[in-house]
Design a protein around this motif. Sequence first.
Motif, PDB file in Angstrom:
ATOM      1  N   TRP A 138       0.872  -1.179   0.000  1.00  0.00           N
ATOM      2  CA  TRP A 138       0.000   0.000   0.000  1.00  0.00           C
ATOM      3  C   TRP A 138       0.904   1.223   0.000  1.00  0.00           C
ATOM      4  CZ3 TRP A 138      -2.904   1.830   4.970  1.00  0.00           C
ATOM      5  CH2 TRP A 138      -3.617   3.002   4.695  1.00  0.00           C
ATOM      6  N   ILE A 139       0.724   2.095  -0.993  1.00  0.00           N
ATOM      7  CA  ILE A 139       1.512   3.321  -1.092  1.00  0.00           C
ATOM      8  C   ILE A 139       0.580   4.495  -0.860  1.00  0.00           C
ATOM      9  CG2 ILE A 139       3.000   4.724  -2.564  1.00  0.00           C
ATOM     10  CD1 ILE A 139       3.890   2.151  -3.938  1.00  0.00           C
ATOM     11  N   GLY A 140       0.879   5.302   0.175  1.00  0.00           N
ATOM     12  CA  GLY A 140       0.006   6.381   0.616  1.00  0.00           C
ATOM     13  C   GLY A 140       0.025   7.616  -0.268  1.00  0.00           C
ATOM     14  N   TYR A 141      -0.910   8.495   0.011  1.00  0.00           N
ATOM     15  CA  TYR A 141      -1.149   9.712  -0.753  1.00  0.00           C
ATOM     16  C   TYR A 141       0.136  10.521  -0.987  1.00  0.00           C
ATOM     17  CZ  TYR A 141      -2.923  14.297  -2.015  1.00  0.00           C
ATOM     18  OH  TYR A 141      -3.157  15.480  -2.658  1.00  0.00           O
ATOM     19  N   ILE A 156       4.137  -0.989   3.693  1.00  0.00           N
ATOM     20  CA  ILE A 156       3.263   0.179   3.627  1.00  0.00           C
ATOM     21  C   ILE A 156       4.151   1.411   3.554  1.00  0.00           C
ATOM     22  CG2 ILE A 156       1.535   1.576   4.815  1.00  0.00           C
ATOM     23  CD1 ILE A 156       0.500  -1.022   6.090  1.00  0.00           C
ATOM     24  N   ILE A 157       3.872   2.256   2.565  1.00  0.00           N
ATOM     25  CA  ILE A 157       4.624   3.500   2.383  1.00  0.00           C
ATOM     26  C   ILE A 157       3.701   4.636   2.800  1.00  0.00           C
ATOM     27  CG2 ILE A 157       5.910   4.927   0.758  1.00  0.00           C
ATOM     28  CD1 ILE A 157       6.999   1.995   1.130  1.00  0.00           C
ATOM     29  N   GLY A 158       4.117   5.421   3.782  1.00  0.00           N
ATOM     30  CA  GLY A 158       3.284   6.498   4.310  1.00  0.00           C
ATOM     31  C   GLY A 158       3.076   7.632   3.324  1.00  0.00           C
ATOM     32  N   ALA A 159       2.048   8.426   3.599  1.00  0.00           N
ATOM     33  CA  ALA A 159       1.727   9.573   2.763  1.00  0.00           C
ATOM     34  C   ALA A 159       2.928  10.508   2.656  1.00  0.00           C
ATOM     35  CB  ALA A 159       0.539  10.331   3.351  1.00  0.00           C
ATOM     36  N   ARG A 160       3.164  10.975   1.438  1.00  0.00           N
ATOM     37  CA  ARG A 160       4.226  11.937   1.112  1.00  0.00           C
ATOM     38  C   ARG A 160       5.642  11.427   1.354  1.00  0.00           C
ATOM     39  NH1 ARG A 160       1.729  16.011  -1.168  1.00  0.00           N
ATOM     40  NH2 ARG A 160      -0.103  16.917  -0.221  1.00  0.00           N
ATOM     41  N   ALA A 161       5.802  10.129   1.595  1.00  0.00           N
ATOM     42  CA  ALA A 161       7.145   9.576   1.757  1.00  0.00           C
ATOM     43  C   ALA A 161       7.878   9.617   0.419  1.00  0.00           C
ATOM     44  CB  ALA A 161       7.075   8.134   2.269  1.00  0.00           C
ATOM     45  N   VAL A 162       9.192   9.742   0.485  1.00  0.00           N
ATOM     46  CA  VAL A 162      10.043   9.652  -0.702  1.00  0.00           C
ATOM     47  C   VAL A 162      10.886   8.397  -0.526  1.00  0.00           C
ATOM     48  CG1 VAL A 162      11.878  10.735  -2.035  1.00  0.00           C
ATOM     49  CG2 VAL A 162      10.080  12.157  -1.000  1.00  0.00           C
ATOM     50  N   VAL A 163      10.758   7.470  -1.483  1.00  0.00           N
ATOM     51  CA  VAL A 163      11.430   6.176  -1.359  1.00  0.00           C
ATOM     52  C   VAL A 163      12.452   6.005  -2.470  1.00  0.00           C
ATOM     53  CG1 VAL A 163      11.121   3.675  -1.386  1.00  0.00           C
ATOM     54  CG2 VAL A 163       9.399   5.130  -0.303  1.00  0.00           C
ATOM     55  N   ILE A 172       6.855  -0.701   7.495  1.00  0.00           N
ATOM     56  CA  ILE A 172       6.026   0.493   7.352  1.00  0.00           C
ATOM     57  C   ILE A 172       6.982   1.665   7.401  1.00  0.00           C
ATOM     58  CG2 ILE A 172       4.177   1.883   8.338  1.00  0.00           C
ATOM     59  CD1 ILE A 172       3.137  -0.744   9.646  1.00  0.00           C
ATOM     60  N   VAL A 173       7.059   2.428   6.309  1.00  0.00           N
ATOM     61  CA  VAL A 173       7.999   3.537   6.249  1.00  0.00           C
ATOM     62  C   VAL A 173       7.252   4.851   6.090  1.00  0.00           C
ATOM     63  CG1 VAL A 173       9.892   2.128   5.342  1.00  0.00           C
ATOM     64  CG2 VAL A 173       8.386   3.297   3.754  1.00  0.00           C
ATOM     65  N   ALA A 174       7.864   5.907   6.610  1.00  0.00           N
ATOM     66  CA  ALA A 174       7.274   7.237   6.527  1.00  0.00           C
ATOM     67  C   ALA A 174       8.391   8.256   6.399  1.00  0.00           C
ATOM     68  CB  ALA A 174       6.433   7.510   7.773  1.00  0.00           C
ATOM     69  N   ASP A 175       8.015   9.480   6.152  1.00  0.00           N
ATOM     70  CA  ASP A 175       8.919  10.621   6.064  1.00  0.00           C
ATOM     71  C   ASP A 175       9.639  10.682   4.718  1.00  0.00           C
ATOM     72  OD1 ASP A 175       8.233  11.464   8.620  1.00  0.00           O
ATOM     73  OD2 ASP A 175       9.809  10.268   9.548  1.00  0.00           O
ATOM     74  N   ALA A 176      10.363  11.757   4.538  1.00  0.00           N
ATOM     75  CA  ALA A 176      11.095  11.982   3.294  1.00  0.00           C
ATOM     76  C   ALA A 176      12.509  12.402   3.635  1.00  0.00           C
ATOM     77  CB  ALA A 176      10.416  13.064   2.461  1.00  0.00           C
ATOM     78  N   ALA A 182       7.999   1.059  11.757  1.00  0.00           N
ATOM     79  CA  ALA A 182       7.348  -0.074  12.413  1.00  0.00           C
ATOM     80  C   ALA A 182       7.444  -1.275  11.483  1.00  0.00           C
ATOM     81  CB  ALA A 182       5.890   0.236  12.719  1.00  0.00           C
ATOM     82  N   GLU A 183       6.905  -2.407  11.946  1.00  0.00           N
ATOM     83  CA  GLU A 183       6.879  -3.603  11.106  1.00  0.00           C
ATOM     84  C   GLU A 183       5.477  -4.188  11.141  1.00  0.00           C
ATOM     85  OE1 GLU A 183       8.906  -7.945  11.187  1.00  0.00           O
ATOM     86  OE2 GLU A 183      10.291  -6.241  11.101  1.00  0.00           O
TER      87      GLU A 183
END
Length: 189
Positions: A138-141, A156-163, A172-176, A182-183
């Motif tokens: 799941w890739i967020g907004y 899961i990729i959080g909203a506005r994350a840059v991967v 579960i990743v977030a931020d840019a 988390a896992e």
Amino acid sequence: MEDKVAYKTEKTRGQRFVRLLKSVVNPKAWAHLIKIVNYYNTTHVVELAKAQKGTGGGISPTASFANGHNLILGDRVRIGSGSCLWAGNGNAKIVLGDDVMLAPNVMITAANYRFNDGGPVHAQAMNEADINIGRDVWIGYGAVILPGAQIGEGAIIGARAVVRGTVAPYAIVADAPSVQVAERQHPKP
């Protein structure tokens, strides 16, 4: 300095009707409509027809695609409105596994312009790298997935994350730029 006060004036039904009539006969409006149809055809219809697609799922009519011949979509993939999947001009592929879900406005690009070869930037060569996104991701907004990204199953990729780089399965990743926060629990068979 004092702020000036202004009020919006409401148009009467007759004024709105006249505005409608003027827009219907305005040749610039029709020319713009042709541009919109051309854009939709070249960035959605034609490129999506070139892609290798699985069964089921759903693709927003406002999603855009580039280099569809380098795009592989698994079964039951869902692509949200305004999302862009731009595979490489050369050979760089974007692969979405089964059950991948993209929220609105996700950007996945397998190519980036070089920037130290002189100018202008748009005339320079591009660096390309495959992107592989595992099943049930799941890739967020508004997330941005850059060339070479490898996203493991169930992540899961959080909203506005840059991967860029590798995301472990079920992370579960977030931020840019993104960092693991988390896992996710593995599903029980």
